[in-house]
Design a protein around this motif. Structure first.
Motif, mmCIF file in Angstrom:
data_model
loop_
_atom_site.group_PDB
_atom_site.id
_atom_site.type_symbol
_atom_site.label_atom_id
_atom_site.label_comp_id
_atom_site.label_asym_id
_atom_site.label_seq_id
_atom_site.Cartn_x
_atom_site.Cartn_y
_atom_site.Cartn_z
ATOM 1 N N LYS A 126 0.825 -1.206 0.000
ATOM 2 C CA LYS A 126 0.000 0.000 0.000
ATOM 3 C C LYS A 126 0.859 1.256 0.000
ATOM 4 C CE LYS A 126 -3.830 2.220 2.477
ATOM 5 N NZ LYS A 126 -4.758 2.111 3.659
ATOM 6 N N VAL A 127 1.910 1.280 0.825
ATOM 7 C CA VAL A 127 2.748 2.476 0.885
ATOM 8 C C VAL A 127 3.603 2.603 -0.378
ATOM 9 C CG1 VAL A 127 4.763 1.498 2.113
ATOM 10 C CG2 VAL A 127 4.081 3.848 2.535
ATOM 11 N N MET A 128 3.894 1.470 -1.038
ATOM 12 C CA MET A 128 4.576 1.524 -2.336
ATOM 13 C C MET A 128 3.657 2.072 -3.417
ATOM 14 S SD MET A 128 6.697 -2.069 -2.439
ATOM 15 C CE MET A 128 7.736 -2.541 -1.047
ATOM 16 N N GLU A 129 2.407 1.604 -3.414
ATOM 17 C CA GLU A 129 1.456 2.069 -4.421
ATOM 18 C C GLU A 129 1.169 3.560 -4.281
ATOM 19 O OE1 GLU A 129 -1.850 -0.591 -3.930
ATOM 20 O OE2 GLU A 129 -1.070 -1.970 -5.475
ATOM 21 N N ALA A 130 1.301 4.080 -3.058
ATOM 22 C CA ALA A 130 1.120 5.513 -2.839
ATOM 23 C C ALA A 130 2.344 6.316 -3.266
ATOM 24 C CB ALA A 130 0.809 5.775 -1.366
ATOM 25 N N GLY A 131 3.417 5.617 -3.627
ATOM 26 C CA GLY A 131 4.633 6.278 -4.087
ATOM 27 C C GLY A 131 5.570 6.726 -2.984
ATOM 28 N N HIS A 132 5.286 6.329 -1.744
ATOM 29 C CA HIS A 132 6.096 6.795 -0.621
ATOM 30 C C HIS A 132 7.299 5.894 -0.348
ATOM 31 C CE1 HIS A 132 2.781 9.416 -0.217
ATOM 32 N NE2 HIS A 132 1.985 8.593 0.459
ATOM 33 N N LEU A 133 7.185 4.617 -0.662
ATOM 34 C CA LEU A 133 8.253 3.645 -0.419
ATOM 35 C C LEU A 133 8.628 3.000 -1.742
ATOM 36 C CD1 LEU A 133 9.969 2.022 1.686
ATOM 37 C CD2 LEU A 133 8.093 0.344 1.708
ATOM 38 N N LYS A 134 9.932 2.822 -1.962
ATOM 39 C CA LYS A 134 10.388 2.201 -3.211
ATOM 40 C C LYS A 134 11.414 1.117 -2.914
ATOM 41 C CE LYS A 134 9.306 6.290 -5.918
ATOM 42 N NZ LYS A 134 9.749 7.325 -6.889
ATOM 43 N N VAL A 135 11.629 0.279 -3.904
ATOM 44 C CA VAL A 135 12.639 -0.769 -3.807
ATOM 45 C C VAL A 135 13.662 -0.525 -4.909
ATOM 46 C CG1 VAL A 135 13.095 -3.252 -3.740
ATOM 47 C CG2 VAL A 135 10.867 -2.378 -2.994
ATOM 48 N N PHE A 136 14.927 -0.447 -4.528
ATOM 49 C CA PHE A 136 16.000 -0.242 -5.491
ATOM 50 C C PHE A 136 16.982 -1.397 -5.441
ATOM 51 C CE2 PHE A 136 14.463 4.064 -5.335
ATOM 52 C CZ PHE A 136 14.767 4.595 -6.588
ATOM 53 N N ARG A 137 17.524 -1.696 -6.611
ATOM 54 C CA ARG A 137 18.625 -2.656 -6.725
ATOM 55 C C ARG A 137 19.890 -1.854 -7.017
ATOM 56 N NH1 ARG A 137 17.025 -5.857 -11.058
ATOM 57 N NH2 ARG A 137 15.860 -7.232 -9.660
ATOM 58 N N ILE A 138 20.912 -2.061 -6.185
ATOM 59 C CA ILE A 138 22.158 -1.304 -6.318
ATOM 60 C C ILE A 138 23.330 -2.263 -6.504
ATOM 61 C CG2 ILE A 138 23.802 0.213 -5.141
ATOM 62 C CD1 ILE A 138 21.538 1.640 -3.835
ATOM 63 N N TYR A 139 24.177 -1.928 -7.477
ATOM 64 C CA TYR A 139 25.395 -2.700 -7.722
ATOM 65 C C TYR A 139 26.599 -1.823 -7.433
ATOM 66 C CZ TYR A 139 29.193 -5.062 -10.201
ATOM 67 O OH TYR A 139 30.393 -5.663 -10.515
ATOM 68 N N ALA A 140 27.535 -2.346 -6.641
ATOM 69 C CA ALA A 140 28.741 -1.597 -6.288
ATOM 70 C C ALA A 140 29.948 -2.526 -6.357
ATOM 71 C CB ALA A 140 28.607 -1.005 -4.880
ATOM 72 N N ARG A 141 31.104 -1.924 -6.577
ATOM 73 C CA ARG A 141 32.331 -2.705 -6.717
ATOM 74 C C ARG A 141 33.446 -2.075 -5.888
ATOM 75 N NH1 ARG A 141 33.149 -6.194 -11.134
ATOM 76 N NH2 ARG A 141 35.241 -7.113 -11.155
ATOM 77 N N LYS A 142 34.253 -2.923 -5.278
ATOM 78 C CA LYS A 142 35.438 -2.453 -4.576
ATOM 79 C C LYS A 142 36.563 -2.281 -5.589
ATOM 80 C CE LYS A 142 38.514 -3.598 -0.714
ATOM 81 N NZ LYS A 142 38.727 -4.521 0.435
ATOM 82 N N PRO A 143 37.115 -1.072 -5.701
ATOM 83 C CA PRO A 143 38.145 -0.843 -6.725
ATOM 84 C C PRO A 143 39.391 -1.675 -6.483
ATOM 85 C CG PRO A 143 37.350 1.223 -5.770
ATOM 86 C CD PRO A 143 36.844 0.130 -4.910
ATOM 87 N N VAL A 144 40.115 -1.909 -7.582
ATOM 88 C CA VAL A 144 41.419 -2.568 -7.471
ATOM 89 C C VAL A 144 42.372 -1.607 -6.764
ATOM 90 C CG1 VAL A 144 43.347 -3.537 -8.750
ATOM 91 C CG2 VAL A 144 41.014 -3.864 -9.570
ATOM 92 N N GLU A 145 43.155 -2.137 -5.832
ATOM 93 C CA GLU A 145 44.098 -1.291 -5.111
ATOM 94 C C GLU A 145 45.306 -0.984 -5.995
ATOM 95 O OE1 GLU A 145 44.976 -3.549 -1.656
ATOM 96 O OE2 GLU A 145 43.106 -3.059 -0.637
ATOM 97 N N ILE A 146 45.682 0.282 -6.006
ATOM 98 C CA ILE A 146 46.840 0.708 -6.789
ATOM 99 C C ILE A 146 48.024 0.899 -5.847
ATOM 100 C CG2 ILE A 146 47.787 2.492 -8.295
ATOM 101 C CD1 ILE A 146 44.938 3.108 -9.186
ATOM 102 N N THR A 147 49.070 0.146 -6.084
ATOM 103 C CA THR A 147 50.238 0.225 -5.211
ATOM 104 C C THR A 147 51.400 0.917 -5.893
ATOM 105 O OG1 THR A 147 50.955 -1.975 -5.964
ATOM 106 C CG2 THR A 147 49.595 -1.870 -3.987
#
Length: 315
Positions: free
Chosen positions: A294-315
């Motif tokens: 119900k709260v999603m249909e009202a536009g107040h709550l959303k579901v997101f999919r997030i992709y993140a990556r840990k960068p390669v370390e530069i030495t």
């Protein structure tokens, strides 16, 4: 009759599915015997379920565990159908050479699915001790305890071993975490260089966390949600050291999957499937999920999919 027929060692062993069903329904299964077809008294686990008290979504009694599995599938405490599992994990390139971790593993259904689907070793972290203990037993009964393990964890004070995972994923598991920044730093530290993190969760977009429109839903949740705008979540992740490349709104798909799960249950019961006392528990679970919808249909709550990556370390 052949000699082999009378040799107990030659009798076929019970299938994993059969053994799991025996454990879930509460009777012991000997290696060379099938479970009794009839029982004069309810199995012990059934007795416990009947004594769980009135239906509630507070805590994880046995009856509630069984009701969510009835709704969402083997080992699932929330609505993550197999096609959604694939969308969350397939881009990560999981294979048996990678160390994989799930946050919020619940009864372990998603972790076992990943292990089976990708022939991978998976470690599940769960905040609720009851669910973690049940996941361990289910995994043992499924014969997967060598490849899938579970540990208790407080995600507000998360301290996993550093550089212990190539891949971490979480589905609707971190919204009750108050210390989001600290949790994301811990996830970043547990990943190896080039490690990947995929999550889906409840987030906000264009509405304040203390908005009046959210209050009724927030107060009714079993665990207090600590919500943030999706852009703020990105900042938490980048602040922890991640590179964030995807933030996708999947609310429409999410709502459809939840409604489909309850529709499928209604169809099964109308076709004669019996759920007994669990029906009242499932109705209570339905109230929880319909408030979310119900709260999603009202536009107040959303579901997101997030992709993140840990960068390669530069030495």
């Amino acid at each position: 009759m052949s000699a082999g027929t009378n040799n107990p060692d030659m009798e076929p062993k019970q299938s994993i599915k059969h053994r799991f069903k025996a454990w879930w329904e509460g009777y012991e299964l000997e290696e060379d015997k099938a479970p009794p077809k009839t029982l004069k008294e309810p199995p012990e686990r059934e007795k416990v379920a009947l004594d769980d008290g009135p239906p509630t979504v507070k805590g994880w009694s046995l009856a509630r565990q069984r009701s969510v599995v009835t709704l969402f599938g083997e080992g699932m405490t929330r609505c993550v159908p197999d096609d959604v599992k694939s969308k969350l994990t397939k881009p990560l390139g999981i294979n048996k050479k990678l160390s994989v971790a799930e946050l919020g593993s619940g009864l372990g259904g998603f972790s076992r699915w990943v292990s089976h689907e990708y022939n991978a070793y998976v470690t599940g972290y769960e905040q609720d001790q009851i669910l973690q203990d049940a996941a361990v037993e289910m995994t043992k009964m499924a014969g997967l305890n060598r490849k899938v393990n579970f540990f208790h964890a407080d995600f507000d004070e998360f301290r996993p071993k550093e550089r212990s995972a190539d891949v971490v994923y979480a589905s609707e598991a971190l919204f009750p975490v108050k210390n989001k920044a600290g949790c994301f730093r811990a996830i970043h530290d547990m990943l190896k260089p080039s490690g990947q993190f995929m999550m889906s969760d409840y987030m906000l977009e264009g509405i304040a966390p203390d908005a009046a429109e959210l209050k009724g839903w927030l107060d009714a949740e079993p665990q207090r949600p600590y919500l943030h705008d999706v852009q703020e979540m990105r900042k938490f992740l980048t602040g922890a050291g991640f590179e964030v490349s995807i933030a996708e709104n999947i609310t429409t798909e999410y709502k459809a999957n939840v409604l489909r799960a309850f529709s499928d249950y209604a169809k099964r019961t109308s076709n004669g499937e019996k759920s007994g006392h669990l029906h009242e528990w499932i109705l209570k679970e339905g109230e929880l999920w319909m408030r979310r919808i119900k709260v999603m249909e009202a536009g107040h709550l959303k579901v997101f999919r997030i992709y993140a990556r840990k960068p390669v370390e530069i030495t």
